[in-house]
Design a protein around this motif. Structure first.
Motif, PDB file in Angstrom:
ATOM      1  N   PHE A 194       4.186 -13.643   5.628  1.00 21.72           N
ATOM      2  CA  PHE A 194       4.871 -12.561   4.917  1.00 21.72           C
ATOM      3  C   PHE A 194       4.409 -11.234   5.506  1.00 21.72           C
ATOM      4  O   PHE A 194       3.316 -11.144   6.073  1.00 21.72           O
ATOM      5  CB  PHE A 194       4.556 -12.599   3.413  1.00 21.72           C
ATOM      6  N   ASP A 195       5.219 -10.214   5.353  1.00 22.48           N
ATOM      7  CA  ASP A 195       4.858  -8.897   5.880  1.00 22.48           C
ATOM      8  C   ASP A 195       3.832  -8.186   4.999  1.00 22.48           C
ATOM      9  O   ASP A 195       3.025  -7.395   5.505  1.00 22.48           O
ATOM     10  CB  ASP A 195       6.109  -8.010   5.992  1.00 22.48           C
ATOM     11  N   ILE A 203      11.743  -6.479   3.798  1.00 27.14           N
ATOM     12  CA  ILE A 203      10.327  -6.736   4.024  1.00 27.14           C
ATOM     13  C   ILE A 203       9.945  -7.956   3.193  1.00 27.14           C
ATOM     14  O   ILE A 203      10.122  -7.966   1.971  1.00 27.14           O
ATOM     15  CB  ILE A 203       9.454  -5.535   3.610  1.00 27.14           C
ATOM     16  N   SER A 204       9.435  -9.001   3.860  1.00 27.64           N
ATOM     17  CA  SER A 204       9.053 -10.208   3.124  1.00 27.64           C
ATOM     18  C   SER A 204       7.731  -9.972   2.402  1.00 27.64           C
ATOM     19  O   SER A 204       6.797  -9.384   2.952  1.00 27.64           O
ATOM     20  CB  SER A 204       8.951 -11.406   4.063  1.00 27.64           C
ATOM     21  N   VAL A 205       7.668 -10.433   1.160  1.00 32.19           N
ATOM     22  CA  VAL A 205       6.511 -10.153   0.299  1.00 32.19           C
ATOM     23  C   VAL A 205       6.031 -11.428  -0.376  1.00 32.19           C
ATOM     24  O   VAL A 205       6.833 -12.217  -0.880  1.00 32.19           O
ATOM     25  CB  VAL A 205       6.866  -9.141  -0.807  1.00 32.19           C
ATOM     26  N   LYS A 234      -1.668  -9.333   6.985  1.00 27.53           N
ATOM     27  CA  LYS A 234      -2.389  -8.131   7.409  1.00 27.53           C
ATOM     28  C   LYS A 234      -2.327  -7.008   6.379  1.00 27.53           C
ATOM     29  O   LYS A 234      -3.344  -6.393   6.050  1.00 27.53           O
ATOM     30  CB  LYS A 234      -1.830  -7.633   8.743  1.00 27.53           C
ATOM     31  N   ASN A 235      -1.142  -6.702   5.860  1.00 27.53           N
ATOM     32  CA  ASN A 235      -0.966  -5.567   4.950  1.00 27.53           C
ATOM     33  C   ASN A 235      -1.075  -6.020   3.497  1.00 27.53           C
ATOM     34  O   ASN A 235      -0.348  -6.918   3.058  1.00 27.53           O
ATOM     35  CB  ASN A 235       0.389  -4.901   5.179  1.00 27.53           C
ATOM     36  N   ARG A 236      -1.971  -5.372   2.763  1.00 31.23           N
ATOM     37  CA  ARG A 236      -2.196  -5.744   1.374  1.00 31.23           C
ATOM     38  C   ARG A 236      -1.990  -4.522   0.485  1.00 31.23           C
ATOM     39  O   ARG A 236      -2.531  -3.435   0.770  1.00 31.23           O
ATOM     40  CB  ARG A 236      -3.612  -6.275   1.191  1.00 31.23           C
ATOM     41  N   ILE A 237      -1.213  -4.682  -0.566  1.00 30.86           N
ATOM     42  CA  ILE A 237      -1.016  -3.625  -1.572  1.00 30.86           C
ATOM     43  C   ILE A 237      -1.578  -4.134  -2.895  1.00 30.86           C
ATOM     44  O   ILE A 237      -1.197  -5.213  -3.362  1.00 30.86           O
ATOM     45  CB  ILE A 237       0.466  -3.256  -1.738  1.00 30.86           C
ATOM     46  N   VAL A 238      -2.496  -3.361  -3.490  1.00 37.31           N
ATOM     47  CA  VAL A 238      -3.131  -3.750  -4.748  1.00 37.31           C
ATOM     48  C   VAL A 238      -2.733  -2.764  -5.835  1.00 37.31           C
ATOM     49  O   VAL A 238      -2.930  -1.549  -5.698  1.00 37.31           O
ATOM     50  CB  VAL A 238      -4.667  -3.783  -4.604  1.00 37.31           C
ATOM     51  N   VAL A 239      -2.163  -3.305  -6.902  1.00 32.89           N
ATOM     52  CA  VAL A 239      -1.774  -2.486  -8.062  1.00 32.89           C
ATOM     53  C   VAL A 239      -2.843  -2.690  -9.131  1.00 32.89           C
ATOM     54  O   VAL A 239      -3.004  -3.792  -9.665  1.00 32.89           O
ATOM     55  CB  VAL A 239      -0.392  -2.894  -8.601  1.00 32.89           C
ATOM     56  N   GLY A 240      -3.597  -1.614  -9.426  1.00 33.23           N
ATOM     57  CA  GLY A 240      -4.716  -1.746 -10.355  1.00 33.23           C
ATOM     58  C   GLY A 240      -4.800  -0.611 -11.345  1.00 33.23           C
ATOM     59  O   GLY A 240      -3.776  -0.137 -11.877  1.00 33.23           O
ATOM     60  N   LYS A 241      -6.012  -0.125 -11.561  1.00 36.92           N
ATOM     61  CA  LYS A 241      -6.264   0.855 -12.618  1.00 36.92           C
ATOM     62  C   LYS A 241      -5.507   2.160 -12.423  1.00 36.92           C
ATOM     63  O   LYS A 241      -5.203   2.865 -13.394  1.00 36.92           O
ATOM     64  CB  LYS A 241      -7.763   1.139 -12.704  1.00 36.92           C
TER      65      LYS A 241
END
Length: 569
Positions: A475-476, A505-507, A529-536
């Motif tokens: 995945f991208d 964009i594949s997720v 490679k690319n990581r998106i983190v949804v947090g505080k």
């Protein structure tokens, strides 16, 4: 794709397996493969996605040289293999079976016979040539010792291509074109490969080239020179011979006492010789031809069994054990070719350097006895003479510099078959003068599943995580939510997910109810490679963007997501 709906059985437990390659261990931990039996694997969803990407790259590059895809049967009748002469020659790696009527078949390890039979029945004129075709298919080889996961397995995915030409020159042109195509495929897959001259093995033909990915767990040893373009597989590598050894005058043959002296090291020490003045005698038996061989090579070298088999035309060589040596009237540690009473039982094979070596040693065929000052052909004669020794550390290239050794994984192999199959199977065409001529053939293989393994070997980080090359990552983007119970986090994550999907964009969206530490650990194993983190910081409209390859990290707003994703492809 939501990770909660995808089968990715990751594991961080220690895997107690008799396989030590990091690729095998990482693919197990990342939930990519499941062993069914020794050398037989199920490719789980992540691995399957990557395999399909490797296949797509392969298809795209082959289309550029007008190579056309087809699909041939896995089940192959013995009759075709009898025509080529390979049914008995291929050896125990050929998976043989019978149908209910007692008819013999094999599960295809390769498809030279099948494609040759198809082309001979449909191509009759020079006007239809050249022609090249390929397939991507599961192959079978009954490996004696499957090793390192996908590197040496009994069932594997392979791309095999075949080309047909009017003459050898045209075959050479296409061979070079295919070589460049292979380089493009491996480069797009993120592999740095080198090309080496190789042994043709059971495929046959005049020349072949292997494509190797350098790796510590590689089963092949590569020999190359840093000062010229010489590169070869150890099975075919050659070195220059030290001509200084030829300057001695011949001395009289002597039969001497050598009490408690049997090994090369012992006889060298006893006589005060350099081991390069000695010769070792090794006994072999060809199971297929039922023939014994006595093989002579320099005492400071090992026998290269591939070179040996090629020289004598054997396909099922094995070493004699101690009891068999005794049964043949020989004495282990004291075997020699001079005055050998049982010589009629053996064919004698001599390395070409021993045939040139002056005044060397040999066993005396009696306990505690040796000959010194042995010379060929004065004192014994051979049935075969050729290069059968294995190149060793310190040997010199033809350019005069020392050869270098490295381990490599074979990911591709191309062959100039010439007319060996077309002549045996009557695959001919009519030329401009209406003369019947055998077609010239090429064969070209790529290990699709082996590429998967080689990529993991070369792109693993600290032996504990993967970062996939651009064109192979499953995945991208890997999108993680720290706490799915927090509505502001899940809402923002869904917005980002929808935005990425809308922009093709594949997720992989980790929406699981797991602790964030476990999610991070799984993400490292999965290797995107690319990581998106949804947090505080979701309440402030901010998310964390991480490029795992560079370790660059940013807190960004949703409006900047597409820019960073595109910039980090």
């Amino acid at each position: 794709m939501k990770q909660s709906l995808m089968f990715i059985p990751t594991s961080r437990k220690e895997i107690d397996e008799d396989v030590t390659s990091k690729s095998y261990l990482l693919m197990q931990k990342a939930g990519m493969i499941k062993q069914v039996a020794a050398g037989v694997y199920t490719y789980l969803p992540l691995a399957n996605i990557i395999l399909k990407k490797i296949e797509a790259i392969t298809r795209e590059e082959l289309a550029k040289i007008d190579c056309v895809e087809l699909l041939m049967p896995t089940l192959q009748p013995k009759e075709l293999w009898d025509e080529s002469g390979r049914w008995n020659k291929y050896g125990p790696e050929l998976m043989r079976l019978q149908d209910r009527h007692g008819r013999d078949f094999c599960l295809g390890p390769t498809h030279e016979e099948i494609i040759t039979s198809a082309i001979r029945d449909h191509i009759k004129s020079w006007r239809a040539l050249p022609l090249s075709v390929y397939q991507i298919q599961t192959k079978f080889r009954d490996e004696k010792r499957p090793r390192f996961g996908l590197m040496r397995s009994r069932e594997f995915i392979m791309k095999d291509a075949y080309s047909f030409h009017t003459d050898f020159a045209d075959l050479g042109l296409f061979y070079d074109k295919m070589s460049l195509t292979y380089e493009n495929i491996f480069k797009r897959c993120g592999l740095n490969t080198i090309k080496v001259s190789a042994d043709n093995g059971a495929i046959g033909g005049s020349d072949s080239t292997e494509f190797m990915s350098i790796s510590e767990v590689g089963e092949d040893t590569l020999v190359y020179c840093k000062h010229c373009d010489y590169q070869a597989n150890l099975e075919k590598a050659v070195a220059i011979y030290d001509e200084a050894k030829l300057e001695e005058d011949l001395k009289d043959l002597e039969f001497i006492d050598t009490p408690n002296v049997a090994s090369i090291a012992e006889i060298s020490e006893f006589l005060g010789y350099n081991p390069n003045r000695t010769a070792k005698y090794i006994t072999y038996f060809d199971e297929l031809a039922k023939q014994y061989y006595l093989v002579v090579c320099p005492g400071n070298y090992e026998i290269n069994e591939t070179k040996l088999a090629n020289l004598i035309g054997a396909s099922e060589l094995r070493l004699l054990d101690d009891e068999e040596i005794k049964e043949q009237g020989l004495i282990k540690g004291f075997i020699g070719a001079v005055n050998l009473e049982t010589k009629d039982k053996f064919k004698l094979v001599v390395d070409e350097s021993v045939a040139k070596l002056k005044n060397h040693t040999a066993g005396g065929n009696m306990v505690d006895k040796h000959y010194i000052n042995v010379n060929y052909p004065r004192d014994y004669q051979a049935d075969f003479i050729g290069d059968i020794k294995e190149v060793a550390s310190g040997d010199l290239c033809h350019c005069g510099h020392e050869l270098v050794f490295a381990k490599g994984i074979e990911v591709g192999h191309i062959f100039k078959l010439g007319d060996i199959y077309s002549t045996a199977m009557r695959c001919t065409y009519l030329d401009q003068n209406q003369k019947e001529v055998p077609m010239q053939m090429g064969s070209y293989g790529i290990g699709i599943s082996r590429i998967l393994m080689a990529v993991v070997e070369s792109h693993a980080q600290n032996n504990s995580e993967i970062i996939w090359p651009k064109e192979l990552q499953p995945f991208d983007v890997h999108l993680l939510v720290v706490d799915i119970k927090k509505e502001e986090q899940t809402k923002l994550a869904q917005e980002i997910y929808d935005l990425l999907i809308a922009n093709n964009i594949s997720v992989l969206y980790d929406d699981r109810a797991e602790r964030i530490g476990s999610k991070f650990a799984d993400s490292d194993l999965i290797g995107i490679k690319n990581r998106i983190v949804v947090g505080k910081k979701a309440s402030d409209g901010l998310v964390e963007f991480l490029n795992r390859a560079t370790q660059e990290q940013h807190d960004i707003e949703i409006k900047d997501v597409m820019t960073l994703v595109n910039d980090n492809q």
